[in-house]
Design a protein around this motif. Sequence first.
Motif, short mmCIF file in Angstrom:
data_model
loop_
_atom_site.label_atom_id
_atom_site.label_comp_id
_atom_site.label_asym_id
_atom_site.label_seq_id
_atom_site.Cartn_x
_atom_site.Cartn_y
_atom_site.Cartn_z
N PRO A 1 9.84 8.48 -4.06
CA PRO A 1 8.75 8.06 -3.17
C PRO A 1 8.36 6.59 -3.35
O PRO A 1 7.68 6.02 -2.49
CB PRO A 1 7.59 8.97 -3.57
N LYS A 2 8.81 5.95 -4.43
CA LYS A 2 8.50 4.52 -4.62
C LYS A 2 9.32 3.67 -3.66
O LYS A 2 8.96 2.54 -3.37
CB LYS A 2 8.85 4.09 -6.05
N THR A 3 10.45 4.20 -3.19
CA THR A 3 11.44 3.40 -2.47
C THR A 3 11.47 3.76 -0.98
O THR A 3 11.58 4.93 -0.62
CB THR A 3 12.84 3.63 -3.10
N SER A 4 11.45 2.72 -0.13
CA SER A 4 11.52 2.93 1.32
C SER A 4 12.98 3.09 1.77
O SER A 4 13.86 2.39 1.27
CB SER A 4 10.94 1.71 2.04
N ALA A 5 13.16 3.95 2.79
CA ALA A 5 14.51 4.15 3.35
C ALA A 5 15.09 2.84 3.87
O ALA A 5 16.30 2.62 3.80
CB ALA A 5 14.45 5.19 4.46
N ARG B 1 0.86 -1.19 0.00
CA ARG B 1 0.00 0.00 0.00
C ARG B 1 0.89 1.24 0.00
O ARG B 1 1.77 1.38 0.87
CB ARG B 1 -0.86 -0.03 1.27
N LYS B 2 0.71 2.10 -1.00
CA LYS B 2 1.55 3.29 -1.09
C LYS B 2 0.68 4.49 -1.44
O LYS B 2 -0.40 4.34 -2.02
CB LYS B 2 2.63 3.12 -2.17
N PRO B 3 1.17 5.72 -1.16
CA PRO B 3 0.41 6.91 -1.57
C PRO B 3 0.32 6.96 -3.10
O PRO B 3 1.20 6.41 -3.79
CB PRO B 3 1.28 8.07 -1.07
N VAL C 1 3.37 0.96 3.03
CA VAL C 1 2.92 -0.02 4.02
C VAL C 1 2.93 -1.41 3.38
O VAL C 1 2.21 -1.66 2.40
CB VAL C 1 1.50 0.31 4.55
N HIS C 2 3.74 -2.29 3.93
CA HIS C 2 3.86 -3.66 3.40
C HIS C 2 3.32 -4.64 4.43
O HIS C 2 3.78 -4.62 5.58
CB HIS C 2 5.32 -4.00 3.12
N THR C 3 2.36 -5.47 4.03
CA THR C 3 1.77 -6.44 4.96
C THR C 3 1.93 -7.86 4.40
O THR C 3 1.62 -8.09 3.22
CB THR C 3 0.27 -6.13 5.18
O1 LIG Z 1 10.68 0.39 -1.16
C1 LIG Z 1 9.56 -0.12 -1.04
O2 LIG Z 1 8.72 0.28 -0.21
C2 LIG Z 1 9.21 -1.35 -1.78
C3 LIG Z 1 9.23 -1.22 -3.21
O3 LIG Z 1 9.29 -0.20 -3.78
C4 LIG Z 1 9.16 -2.46 -3.94
O4 LIG Z 1 8.57 -3.44 -3.43
O5 LIG Z 1 9.69 -2.49 -5.04
#
Ligand SMILES: O=C([O-])CC(=O)C(=O)O
Length: 266
Positions: free
Chosen positions: A243-247, A146-148, A218-220
């Motif tokens: 914004p696609k990528t989490s820290a 789930r992402k914005p 948000v990853h579940t």
């Molecule tokens: O960085 C993230 O939140 C995960 C992500 O983009 C992906 O699954 O490719």
Amino acid sequence: MLRVALIGCGAIGSSVIELLKGDASLAVVAVVVPQEGLAAAQALLQKFAPGVQAATAVPASGVDLVVETAGHAAIEEHVLPALRRGTPCVVASVGALSAQGLAEKLEIAAITGGTQVQLIAGAIGGIDALAAARIGGLDSVRYTGRKPPRAWKGTPAEQGRDLDALSAECVIFEGSAREAAALYPKNANVAATVSLAGLGLDRTHVRLVADPAVDENVHTVEAEGAFGRFELSMHNKPLAANPKTSALTVYSAVRALRNRAAALAI
Ligand SMILES: O=C([O-])CC(=O)C(=O)O
Ligand SMILES: NC(=O)C1=CN([C@@H]2O[C@H](COP(=O)(O)OP(=O)(O)OC[C@H]3O[C@@H](n4cnc5c(N)ncnc54)[C@H](OP(=O)(O)O)[C@@H]3O)[C@@H](O)[C@H]2O)C=CC1
């Protein structure tokens, strides 16, 4: 000291360079980018790693470890040749393994070079538990990403909908991890990682959601099997540069590198 070649110098790669600055056990000695990215990468290196050259290929010698933070194409282009030469590789673009035959190619290249390719957990946790649970037998694994809405820009999620106009959550994809990773290469690496650790690319159920009510990624994961069951939700802060990528993906890559250099790894 381990000499590291970094492939990709975008949101993840530049943060990895910053975090490794001054590390006593690891030194970035080369940064690999496409020809058109050479000037920008060199300017960044001036700031964080003066003396390191940007290049269009991994140097054939003087590199102990390669880390890929570039995207799917970089696996064929740079990771496979490095493995064949015997250099261990750490891979962030795990979704690339959804392409038919690529996982086998990576294995063969690593066997040829007498080395190993490591897929990092990246933006998700619980991969150790899931991979262990698989040994006892898994019945079902479900993953929801789930992402914005802004994180889905430039993807098939834009077809037939205006992401900026969403006022409620919208399921933009439901299907297998294999299809998700192929359609959303920059947003479904976690789907691929969860499936490779668990029930495989075709039996892992994936839902991708654009949700204007969240400002995190948000990853579940919900898994059931002989071990019992678990549910894990990660609320990840996205990187300002992408914004696609989490820290957390950056920290996961740095952790993998540090573990390679450490006498005691966790
Ligand atoms: O960085 C993230 O939140 C995960 C992500 O983009 C992906 O699954 O490719
Ligand atoms: N495992 C996980 O949980 C996650 C994995 N990822 C993966 O990490 C990758 C990188 O993410 P991020 O840093 O946010 O992306 P960015 O788009 O910010 O950066 C990508 C970088 O890689 C470079 N690049 C692209 N293609 C190649 C190539 N063939 N050879 C060398 N360099 C190349 C780009 O150069 P240029 O700008 O010049 O094109 C850019 O420097 C994503 O594509 C995704 O697959 C991302 C998030 C989570």
